[in-house]
Motif scaffolding. Structure first.
Motif, PDB file in Angstrom:
ATOM      1  N   THR A 194       0.870  -1.168   0.000  1.00 18.24           N
ATOM      2  CA  THR A 194       0.000   0.000   0.000  1.00 18.24           C
ATOM      3  C   THR A 194       0.906   1.216   0.000  1.00 18.24           C
ATOM      4  OG1 THR A 194      -1.592  -1.223   1.320  1.00 18.24           O
ATOM      5  CG2 THR A 194      -1.876   1.170   1.189  1.00 18.24           C
ATOM      6  N   VAL A 195       0.768   2.072  -0.983  1.00 19.70           N
ATOM      7  CA  VAL A 195       1.655   3.231  -1.058  1.00 19.70           C
ATOM      8  C   VAL A 195       0.864   4.519  -1.123  1.00 19.70           C
ATOM      9  CG1 VAL A 195       3.461   1.926  -2.230  1.00 19.70           C
ATOM     10  CG2 VAL A 195       1.809   3.186  -3.591  1.00 19.70           C
ATOM     11  N   MET A 196       1.415   5.529  -0.473  1.00 17.41           N
ATOM     12  CA  MET A 196       0.863   6.869  -0.602  1.00 17.41           C
ATOM     13  C   MET A 196       1.671   7.542  -1.707  1.00 17.41           C
ATOM     14  SD  MET A 196      -1.234   9.112   1.008  1.00 17.41           S
ATOM     15  CE  MET A 196      -1.284   9.112   2.782  1.00 17.41           C
ATOM     16  N   ALA A 197       0.997   8.000  -2.750  1.00 20.60           N
ATOM     17  CA  ALA A 197       1.737   8.562  -3.881  1.00 20.60           C
ATOM     18  C   ALA A 197       0.893   9.608  -4.597  1.00 20.60           C
ATOM     19  CB  ALA A 197       2.143   7.456  -4.852  1.00 20.60           C
ATOM     20  N   ARG A 198       1.535  10.315  -5.526  1.00 19.91           N
ATOM     21  CA  ARG A 198       0.880  11.395  -6.256  1.00 19.91           C
ATOM     22  C   ARG A 198       0.877  11.063  -7.736  1.00 19.91           C
ATOM     23  NH1 ARG A 198       4.290  15.540  -4.804  1.00 19.91           N
ATOM     24  NH2 ARG A 198       5.351  15.314  -6.781  1.00 19.91           N
ATOM     25  N   VAL A 199      -0.226  11.334  -8.391  1.00 23.60           N
ATOM     26  CA  VAL A 199      -0.317  11.050  -9.825  1.00 23.60           C
ATOM     27  C   VAL A 199       0.570  12.020 -10.594  1.00 23.60           C
ATOM     28  CG1 VAL A 199      -1.837  10.991 -11.830  1.00 23.60           C
ATOM     29  CG2 VAL A 199      -2.647  10.130  -9.616  1.00 23.60           C
ATOM     30  N   GLU A 200       1.392  11.475 -11.477  1.00 26.13           N
ATOM     31  CA  GLU A 200       2.298  12.315 -12.241  1.00 26.13           C
ATOM     32  C   GLU A 200       1.850  12.447 -13.693  1.00 26.13           C
ATOM     33  OE1 GLU A 200       6.960  12.496 -11.928  1.00 26.13           O
ATOM     34  OE2 GLU A 200       6.371  11.074 -13.476  1.00 26.13           O
ATOM     35  N   SER A 201       1.341  11.367 -14.247  1.00 23.90           N
ATOM     36  CA  SER A 201       0.847  11.452 -15.618  1.00 23.90           C
ATOM     37  C   SER A 201      -0.140  10.329 -15.862  1.00 23.90           C
ATOM     38  CB  SER A 201       2.016  11.338 -16.600  1.00 23.90           C
ATOM     39  OG  SER A 201       2.552  10.032 -16.541  1.00 23.90           O
ATOM     40  N   THR A 202      -0.967  10.503 -16.879  1.00 25.25           N
ATOM     41  CA  THR A 202      -1.879   9.423 -17.255  1.00 25.25           C
ATOM     42  C   THR A 202      -1.899   9.307 -18.760  1.00 25.25           C
ATOM     43  OG1 THR A 202      -3.787  10.874 -17.480  1.00 25.25           O
ATOM     44  CG2 THR A 202      -3.423   9.920 -15.309  1.00 25.25           C
ATOM     45  N   SER A 203      -2.172   8.112 -19.235  1.00 22.83           N
ATOM     46  CA  SER A 203      -2.359   7.977 -20.687  1.00 22.83           C
ATOM     47  C   SER A 203      -3.380   6.882 -20.929  1.00 22.83           C
ATOM     48  CB  SER A 203      -1.019   7.667 -21.358  1.00 22.83           C
ATOM     49  OG  SER A 203      -0.904   6.307 -21.620  1.00 22.83           O
ATOM     50  N   LEU A 204      -4.321   7.200 -21.788  1.00 20.70           N
ATOM     51  CA  LEU A 204      -5.405   6.260 -22.085  1.00 20.70           C
ATOM     52  C   LEU A 204      -5.327   5.918 -23.556  1.00 20.70           C
ATOM     53  CD1 LEU A 204      -8.018   4.902 -21.018  1.00 20.70           C
ATOM     54  CD2 LEU A 204      -9.246   6.949 -21.739  1.00 20.70           C
ATOM     55  N   ARG A 205      -5.254   4.655 -23.876  1.00 23.50           N
ATOM     56  CA  ARG A 205      -5.240   4.318 -25.295  1.00 23.50           C
ATOM     57  C   ARG A 205      -6.005   3.022 -25.525  1.00 23.50           C
ATOM     58  NH1 ARG A 205       0.216   2.882 -23.786  1.00 23.50           N
ATOM     59  NH2 ARG A 205       0.577   0.690 -24.279  1.00 23.50           N
ATOM     60  N   SER A 206      -6.420   2.856 -26.795  1.00 20.07           N
ATOM     61  CA  SER A 206      -7.199   1.667 -27.079  1.00 20.07           C
ATOM     62  C   SER A 206      -6.261   0.520 -27.413  1.00 20.07           C
ATOM     63  CB  SER A 206      -8.161   1.923 -28.246  1.00 20.07           C
ATOM     64  OG  SER A 206      -7.416   2.080 -29.420  1.00 20.07           O
ATOM     65  N   VAL A 207      -6.650  -0.653 -27.003  1.00 23.75           N
ATOM     66  CA  VAL A 207      -5.853  -1.839 -27.301  1.00 23.75           C
ATOM     67  C   VAL A 207      -6.744  -2.851 -28.005  1.00 23.75           C
ATOM     68  CG1 VAL A 207      -4.170  -1.546 -25.467  1.00 23.75           C
ATOM     69  CG2 VAL A 207      -6.334  -2.692 -24.973  1.00 23.75           C
ATOM     70  N   LYS A 208      -6.201  -4.012 -28.267  1.00 22.76           N
ATOM     71  CA  LYS A 208      -6.925  -5.016 -29.031  1.00 22.76           C
ATOM     72  C   LYS A 208      -8.317  -5.253 -28.437  1.00 22.76           C
ATOM     73  CE  LYS A 208      -6.047  -9.560 -29.770  1.00 22.76           C
ATOM     74  NZ  LYS A 208      -5.449 -10.681 -29.309  1.00 22.76           N
ATOM     75  N   PRO A 209      -9.334  -5.193 -29.291  1.00 21.57           N
ATOM     76  CA  PRO A 209     -10.692  -5.386 -28.786  1.00 21.57           C
ATOM     77  C   PRO A 209     -10.853  -6.759 -28.138  1.00 21.57           C
ATOM     78  CG  PRO A 209     -10.711  -4.645 -31.057  1.00 21.57           C
ATOM     79  CD  PRO A 209      -9.304  -4.956 -30.734  1.00 21.57           C
ATOM     80  N   LYS A 210     -11.744  -6.817 -27.166  1.00 26.97           N
ATOM     81  CA  LYS A 210     -11.977  -8.067 -26.461  1.00 26.97           C
ATOM     82  C   LYS A 210     -13.440  -8.451 -26.684  1.00 26.97           C
ATOM     83  CE  LYS A 210     -11.041  -9.902 -21.898  1.00 26.97           C
ATOM     84  NZ  LYS A 210     -10.892  -9.511 -20.510  1.00 26.97           N
ATOM     85  N   ASN A 211     -13.672  -9.703 -27.084  1.00 25.49           N
ATOM     86  CA  ASN A 211     -15.029 -10.168 -27.394  1.00 25.49           C
ATOM     87  C   ASN A 211     -15.724  -9.210 -28.366  1.00 25.49           C
ATOM     88  OD1 ASN A 211     -14.481 -12.118 -25.482  1.00 25.49           O
ATOM     89  ND2 ASN A 211     -15.481 -10.939 -23.849  1.00 25.49           N
ATOM     90  N   GLY A 212     -14.944  -8.699 -29.304  1.00 22.04           N
ATOM     91  CA  GLY A 212     -15.522  -7.817 -30.317  1.00 22.04           C
ATOM     92  C   GLY A 212     -15.914  -6.441 -29.797  1.00 22.04           C
ATOM     93  N   ARG A 213     -15.535  -6.147 -28.556  1.00 20.56           N
ATOM     94  CA  ARG A 213     -15.904  -4.839 -28.029  1.00 20.56           C
ATOM     95  C   ARG A 213     -14.640  -4.011 -27.782  1.00 20.56           C
ATOM     96  NH1 ARG A 213     -20.008  -6.567 -23.349  1.00 20.56           N
ATOM     97  NH2 ARG A 213     -20.786  -4.451 -23.524  1.00 20.56           N
ATOM     98  N   PRO A 214     -14.763  -2.715 -27.814  1.00 15.89           N
ATOM     99  CA  PRO A 214     -13.591  -1.857 -27.635  1.00 15.89           C
ATOM    100  C   PRO A 214     -12.949  -2.109 -26.269  1.00 15.89           C
ATOM    101  CG  PRO A 214     -15.612  -0.547 -27.578  1.00 15.89           C
ATOM    102  CD  PRO A 214     -16.005  -1.930 -28.018  1.00 15.89           C
ATOM    103  N   ASN A 215     -11.649  -1.981 -26.230  1.00 18.84           N
ATOM    104  CA  ASN A 215     -10.929  -2.264 -25.003  1.00 18.84           C
ATOM    105  C   ASN A 215      -9.889  -1.169 -24.790  1.00 18.84           C
ATOM    106  OD1 ASN A 215     -10.374  -3.759 -22.753  1.00 18.84           O
ATOM    107  ND2 ASN A 215      -9.006  -5.208 -23.782  1.00 18.84           N
ATOM    108  N   TRP A 216      -9.703  -0.773 -23.571  1.00 24.30           N
ATOM    109  CA  TRP A 216      -8.806   0.351 -23.282  1.00 24.30           C
ATOM    110  C   TRP A 216      -7.745  -0.027 -22.259  1.00 24.30           C
ATOM    111  CZ3 TRP A 216      -9.385   4.898 -25.959  1.00 24.30           C
ATOM    112  CH2 TRP A 216     -10.606   5.034 -26.662  1.00 24.30           C
ATOM    113  N   LEU A 217      -6.638   0.658 -22.388  1.00 31.44           N
ATOM    114  CA  LEU A 217      -5.585   0.543 -21.380  1.00 31.44           C
ATOM    115  C   LEU A 217      -5.319   1.922 -20.805  1.00 31.44           C
ATOM    116  CD1 LEU A 217      -3.118  -0.676 -19.870  1.00 31.44           C
ATOM    117  CD2 LEU A 217      -1.776  -0.291 -21.939  1.00 31.44           C
ATOM    118  N   LEU A 218      -5.450   2.003 -19.477  1.00 26.71           N
ATOM    119  CA  LEU A 218      -5.118   3.263 -18.805  1.00 26.71           C
ATOM    120  C   LEU A 218      -3.833   3.038 -18.005  1.00 26.71           C
ATOM    121  CD1 LEU A 218      -5.721   6.147 -17.753  1.00 26.71           C
ATOM    122  CD2 LEU A 218      -7.065   5.088 -15.922  1.00 26.71           C
ATOM    123  N   GLU A 219      -2.847   3.856 -18.340  1.00 32.84           N
ATOM    124  CA  GLU A 219      -1.611   3.801 -17.573  1.00 32.84           C
ATOM    125  C   GLU A 219      -1.483   5.076 -16.756  1.00 32.84           C
ATOM    126  OE1 GLU A 219       1.403   1.057 -20.244  1.00 32.84           O
ATOM    127  OE2 GLU A 219       1.757   3.217 -20.034  1.00 32.84           O
TER     128      GLU A 219
END
Ligand code: ADP
Ligand code: MG
Length: 757
Positions: A67-92
């Motif tokens: 368990t860490v106490m931390a601060r968000v520095e950046s985010t990136s959201l992008r689409s990845v290979k669809p799953k079960n024919g539906r759109p799929n996303w990766l949030l880093e």
């Protein structure tokens, strides 16, 4: 949920499911081994997070649930290979502690809301398992609670991930110091805090194992108060007060248990064994080709005194490798023989039992041949009893033990069998005691008419407080000096991974020793060939550290390396192998020839680790030395430097990184010959739980906070207090809560601290 504890069971021993939901109770049990309310209260925070104070991300360990106490520095959201024919996303999401970074990853079909929530600059607690992806550490799908930007956090500012979690999360942030608990899959730290809180809210008075007089004198808070303070501190001072009390309690209860065992032993009757004048001990001393060291003399006197008492001796003799413990034990055995009794010497391996039989036989000479041609009438007889004896030899050995003809019986586990009996067993010596369980020691002591005296020996020197804790029921003697005429051992780390020609140089060095008339060991971590059990288990895993590809590595298994050495760098030398898969007679044969000097180089597994004593051996090459523990390397190295010629130990490693912990351990071994220093390093590298055998199957340790290395003062003080309490009230009649606590604590005799050395 009952708001009052049930009346028929004391609150602390009630099942947790009486205070938390069924699902939670199940996870508490399976994930954290928490069964009762008391267990839950003794599940202490690992540390405390402070609002605004970020966790040092560099300290996170792989595969730990953190368990860490931390601060968000950046985010990136992008689409990845669809799953079960539906759109799929990766949030880093990359979070930071101001220096290091940690990546959080989320997969899903809708993640935009999450990206909005985890905006840059946002702070929170993130909980999950540390894994590695593309060489970087990450938490996949962590759970989290976020707090607002302001310093005044209210429940409204807290956002929690997951259903019904907001309340727990809000509670978690209600305080300045947020307890961070060891958590588990399905139950994060703030959910645990909530369970603990539920219990604390209804906690009344609890029985306190610490006598109130003691508490008052040492200014320790009572148990219920300690629990409140450790789980819900207002300040760092609260935590310190709670810890001081709880640490003391752990040390105290354990020492009370040990004091009771000492008292129990001391009240048993034993036959005093006082050596008659003019007996075999005197004759033996007169024959000794060397002088006893001062330590051997001192310990000898102490043991003679113990043996003369009407209660059994229970003594641990620890000593540096090569300090001459066997001789001390032999003199004690001879004293018992002189007093008309018998002694048994229990060794952990066939190799060692055979060697003891050989070398004790040689030291005693005619004194070991009473009744035989040329034997001394003042002497006695030796018997050897091991599992590999033929039926005839075994029957003879058993007969000699039972009739009393053999004054000294040496053997392995075979000695422990029921059908082995003694005429009058007065002393049991256990060599390399860490190789035996307590039950085995007990099995042997039960063979006496009355309880025999017991001397256990270990060549792994351990710090005083560890001895006080792990072997606290034994009196301890220590041999620190080595006999005169010993050479020094020089140790080098051979970085064969970086500089392969260094390994060539090592073999060259072995040739030089042999050319000078000496002998050498080459120790491998594995046997090789098919199967290959023994030694296959690395003693200290250097896991996860960079090493060369397997194909480029020289073989490190006995059966593979030996032929290569014979065909190459050690051509022309007399090379033999020895390992645990060989028949006992074959091992004995090789060992005899090595002792006799007709073998130059012994390529072996750790079967040579303990006790083997060949003074003419002056070189040792340890392959993949980083796979062994520090104490184990020290033991291995103790096989050389036993004679007058200077000796050299070469620790070969393929590890490339000089800064890696495993490499640094090797450097430490190379830098000192002091076993106490090295055992400390070994202990520090381990988790405390392992030190005290807390992970014993089926039993959870009650030693949570006590550290045998850090808390030396506490242990010393607790021992004195515990001894006083037990002396004044052996049955603890006036201390029912203490008596109850004893039952719950770890069984220190079963602690297998040394087992893993
Ligand atoms: P360890 O304590 O490692 O078990 P050993 O008992 O095997 O050590 O003793 C190592 C060697 O030292 C043996 O060969 C033993 O005969 C020899 N030795 C023991 N005591 C003395 C002494 N006082 N002087 C010289 N050599 C001794
Ligand atoms: Mg020994």
């Amino acid at each position: 949920m009952p708001d009052r504890p049930l009346l028929d069971t004391p609150f602390l021993s009630q099942a947790v499911k009486t205070v938390v939901g069924d699902r939670t109770a199940k996870i508490l049990r399976s994930g954290l081994d928490i069964e009762t309310v008391g267990d839950l209260l003794r599940h202490y925070p690992r540390r405390y997070a402070e609002r605004g104070e970020l966790t040092d991300l560099a300290s996170l360990e792989l595969n730990e649930h953190v368990t860490v106490m931390a601060r968000v520095e950046s985010t990136s959201l992008r689409s990845v290979k669809p799953k079960n024919g539906r759109p799929n996303w990766l949030l880093e999401v990359v979070v930071t502690d101001g220096r290091g970074r940690l990546r959080l990853t989320f997969f899903g079909q809708r993640l935009k809301w999450r990206e909005d929530q985890l905006y840059v600059g946002r702070q929170g607690l993130f909980a999950g398992k540390v894994t590695v992806f593309n060489g970087k550490r990450q938490l996949a799908h962590p759970e989290y609670v976020l707090i607002g930007d302001g310093d005044d956090v209210t429940a409204d500012d807290v956002t929690a991930e997951g259903d019904g979690d907001a309340e727990a999360a809000a509670l978690a942030f209600a305080r300045a110091l947020i307890p961070v608990y060891p958590a588990t899959q399905g139950l994060n730290t703030w959910q645990i805090a909530k369970c603990v809180g539920t219990v604390l809210d209804i906690l009344g008075e609890v029985p306190d194992p610490l006598p109130s007089e003691l508490r008052a004198r040492l200014e320790l808070v009572d148990l219920a108060e300690a629990w409140r303070l450790i789980h819900r501190p207002e300040s760092r001072a609260d935590i310190a007060a709670a810890r001081a009390r709880l640490v003391f309690e752990e040390a105290f209860v354990l020492q009370v248990e040990l004091a009771r065992r000492r008292a129990a032993t001391a009240s048993l009757p034993a036959a005093p064994r006082v050596a008659a004048r003019g007996g075999v001990l005197e004759a033996f001393d007169a024959r000794l080709p060397f002088e006893l060291t001062a330590g051997q003399v001192d310990v000898g006197l102490v043991i003679a005194e113990d043996l003369a008492r009407e209660h059994p001796m229970h003594r641990l003799l620890q000593g540096e490798v090569g300090s001459g413990k066997t001789l001390v034990a032999l003199r004690a055995m001879l004293a018992v023989v002189d007093a008309g009794g018998q002694a048994a010497l229990l060794a952990p391996t066939e190799v060692l039992a055979q060697q003891h039989h050989r070398s004790i036989g040689a030291m005693l000479g005619p004194l070991a041949e009473r009744g035989l041609l040329g034997g001394s009438d003042a002497g006695t007889r030796l018997a050897l009893l091991t599992g590999s004896l033929g039926t005839g030899a075994r029957r003879q050995a058993m007969l000699d033990a039972a009739s009393g003809d053999a004054g000294i019986v040496i053997g392995t586990h075979a000695l422990l069998e029921d059908r082995v009996g003694f005429f009058d067993l007065g002393l049991v010596v256990v060599d390399e005691q860490h190789r035996f369980g307590v039950e085995q020691r007990a099995a042997l002591t039960e063979k006496g008419v009355s309880p025999p005296h017991v001397l256990v020996m270990t060549a792994t020197p351990i710090p005083r407080t560890v001895a006080m804790t792990v072997f606290g029921d034994l009196d301890v003697s220590t041999l620190t000096e080595l006999p005169r005429g010993r050479s020094t051992i020089t140790t080098h780390v051979v970085p064969a991974g970086e500089k392969p020609h260094y390994l060539e140089r090592a073999w060259q060095r072995v040739r030089e020793e042999v050319a000078a008339g000496h002998q050498a060991y080459v120790v491998c971590p594995r046997i090789g060939g098919i199967g290959g059990l023994e030694g296959d288990e690395p003693a200290a895993a250097g896991g996860g550290e960079p090493a060369l590809d397997d194909e480029r590595r020289p073989p490190v298994a006995v059966l593979e390396l030996a032929p290569l050495l014979v065909a190459g760098p050690l051509a022309g030398l007399r090379v033999e192998v020895m390992h645990g898969r060989m028949a006992p007679e074959a091992k004995d044969d090789v060992m005899r020839r090595f002792v006799g000097g007709s073998v130059d180089v012994l390529v072996a597994t750790t079967v040579v680790e303990v006790g083997v004593d060949v003074p003419n051996a002056t070189a040792m090459v340890v392959m993949d030395a980083d796979r062994f523990g520090v104490s184990q390397l020290h033991q291995l190295r103790g096989r050389i430097g036993r004679g007058p010629a200077p000796s050299v130990a070469l620790l070969v490693t393929e590890l490339l990184e000089e800064q890696s912990p495993a490499r640094q351990r090797l450097t430490a071994v190379a830098e000192t010959l002091d076993g106490f220093v090295l055992s400390r390093i070994d202990l520090e590298a381990r988790r405390e739980g392992d030190v005290l055998g807390a992970t014993q199957a089926g039993r959870r340790s009650s030693l949570r906070l006590l550290s045998v290395l850090r808390d030396e003062d506490v242990i010393v003080a607790a021992r004195a207090e515990a001894t006083a309490v037990v002396d004044g009230d052996p049955e603890l009649a006036a201390h029912p809560a203490l008596l109850a606590a004893l039952a719950a604590y770890v069984d220190p005799e079963r602690a297998d601290y040394l087992e893993k050395a």
